[in-house]
Write an enzyme that holds these catalytic residues in place. Structure first.
Site, PDB file in Angstrom:
ATOM      1  CG  HIS A 209      -0.308  -0.276   2.517  1.00 58.98           C
ATOM      2  ND1 HIS A 209       0.107  -1.534   2.895  1.00 58.98           N
ATOM      3  CD2 HIS A 209      -0.001   0.547   3.548  1.00 58.98           C
ATOM      4  CE1 HIS A 209       0.638  -1.478   4.107  1.00 58.98           C
ATOM      5  NE2 HIS A 209       0.595  -0.230   4.516  1.00 58.98           N
ATOM      6  CG  ASP A 211       3.438   1.503   4.432  1.00 57.89           C
ATOM      7  OD1 ASP A 211       3.710   0.474   3.788  1.00 57.89           O
ATOM      8  OD2 ASP A 211       2.798   1.483   5.497  1.00 57.89           O
ATOM      9  CG  HIS A 262       0.873  -3.108  19.802  1.00 65.48           C
ATOM     10  ND1 HIS A 262       1.706  -3.820  20.626  1.00 65.48           N
ATOM     11  CD2 HIS A 262       1.576  -2.903  18.651  1.00 65.48           C
ATOM     12  CE1 HIS A 262       2.866  -4.030  20.016  1.00 65.48           C
ATOM     13  NE2 HIS A 262       2.806  -3.490  18.803  1.00 65.48           N
ATOM     14  CD  GLU A 263       0.436  -1.407  15.393  1.00 69.91           C
ATOM     15  OE1 GLU A 263       1.399  -0.643  15.155  1.00 69.91           O
ATOM     16  OE2 GLU A 263       0.549  -2.652  15.436  1.00 69.91           O
ATOM     17  CG  HIS A 266       4.599   0.743  17.551  1.00 72.15           C
ATOM     18  ND1 HIS A 266       5.697   0.400  18.303  1.00 72.15           N
ATOM     19  CD2 HIS A 266       4.020  -0.433  17.165  1.00 72.15           C
ATOM     20  CE1 HIS A 266       5.801  -0.923  18.363  1.00 72.15           C
ATOM     21  NE2 HIS A 266       4.789  -1.445  17.692  1.00 72.15           N
ATOM     22  CG  HIS A 272       7.457  -4.598  19.418  1.00 66.49           C
ATOM     23  ND1 HIS A 272       7.794  -5.043  18.150  1.00 66.49           N
ATOM     24  CD2 HIS A 272       6.188  -4.112  19.304  1.00 66.49           C
ATOM     25  CE1 HIS A 272       6.782  -4.839  17.329  1.00 66.49           C
ATOM     26  NE2 HIS A 272       5.797  -4.271  18.005  1.00 66.49           N
TER      27      HIS A 272
END
Length: 352
Positions: A209, A211, A262-263, A266, A272
């Protein structure tokens, strides 16, 4: 007991270890029309065998930061060499597993569990001293910086969507996920209708996609996000995303709130964690909910942004000391643990 990797047996045993029992495509919502580019790719995803041999395992470790990127002109071999053993040991260290350097059952179970697509920064040790936690940051410890109070806007793409979850439902899930982090740090998150100007841009995408981090279909990599101040947060549209396991019965359903939380970690600058019950641990099994921040998550994000004056650690410490029974109770059934498969293979090894 460790699984001894013998060359004569490996080609037979590894596919058994790495395979999952997945339902047919008819048992879950049909993917968007642009999700599958070929019937072969669909069949690979249906079997769930994203890692089917040592050469695939080497590519896996390269993708997530444990081996150098392979030479594009050379094919990875099926040899369990010293470099792979070192990578296995490093992987075990970073994910809080017992360090053996061998492909034991616990390590293979982790490798075959769906996970975040962000590399584990395997060579990056946590740069701040702390007594218990094992949180980590991206190289250089990037974070969002503002001249005054930090206010970040977020928006869900009006076009990069999935058909079976209404936009309002997706936004509500992200509202909850952002609110969890806002409780711990002096950062305010505000939803905006202007996607193009939002600090954090959220969307569902399939395959390549644009990236540089293509998705790989059902299970495998679930989502990825980029470090500050990129603000890009992408989820694999091929997954069966769930907001309520009582309604979504698919065996491969993935909890949207858990992955969103979770994301966002980031997006804020956390890498992590090696703490298995933390939100920032890289993997998440299907039909599992893990959206509550743990002490390790909070210590990490507060090391970057400071503490919200109204935040209290007491509730987090309490939740961190509870047994795993509460987590098991939240599972909606469906995919069984792969432990039975490993036990079967161990019996085969003994018999052979």
């Amino acid at each position: 007991m460790l699984l001894s990797i013998r060359p004569s047996l490996f080609a037979i045993l590894l596919p058994l270890l790495l395979s999952r029992h997945l339902p047919t495509a008819a048992s879950r919502p049909a993917p968007p029309s642009d999700t599958w580019r070929s019937s072969d790719r669909f069949m690979d995803a249906e079997r769930g065998t994203h890692v089917a041999g040592l050469s695939d395992l080497k590519r896996y470790f390269s993708r997530f930061g444990y081996l150098p990127e392979p030479d594009p002109d050379a094919n990875p071999t099926d040899a369990f060499d010293d470099r792979l053993e070192t990578a296995v040991s490093l992987y075990q260290t970073r994910l809080g597993l017992r360090v053996t350097g061998k492909l034991d059952a616990a390590t293979l179970a982790e490798i075959t569990t769906p996970r975040c697509g962000v590399p584990d920064n395997a060579t990056l040790a946590p740069s701040r001293a702390h007594s218990v936690g094992r949180f980590a940051f991206f190289p250089g410890e990037p974070r969002w910086a503002r001249s005054g109070p930090i206010v970040l806007t977020y928006a869900v793409s009006p076009t990069a969507t999935i058909h079976y979850l209404p936009r309002g439902t997706v936004e509500a899930v992200f509202d909850l996920a952002f609110a969890r982090w806002a409780q711990a740090i002096p950062v305010q998150f505000t939803k905006t209708a202007n996607y193009e100007s939002a600090d954090v841009k959220i969307g569902f995408y399939s395959g390549d996609h644009g990236d540089g981090e293509p998705f790989d279909g059902v299970l495998g990599v679930l989502a990825h996000a980029f470090s500050p101040e990129s603000g890009r947060l992408h989820l694999d549209a091929a997954e069966t995303w769930a907001v309520d396991f009582r309604r979504e019965r698919s065996a491969v359903a993935v909890d949207l709130e858990s992955v969103a939380t979770h994301e966002i970690g980031h997006v804020l600058g956390l890498a992590h964690s090696a703490v298995k019950n933390s939100v920032m641990y890289p993997s998440l099994s299907p039909r599992t909910k893990k959206a509550d921040l743990r002490a390790d998550d909070v210590e990490g994000v507060q090391a970057l942004y400071g503490s919200n004056p109204d935040f209290s650690f007491s509730s987090l410490i309490e939740s961190d000391t509870t047994d795993s029974g509460s987590a098991a109770a939240r599972r909606g059934g469906g995919v069984r643990s792969s432990c039975m498969g490993f036990l079967l293979v161990l019996v085969l090894v003994i018999v052979i």
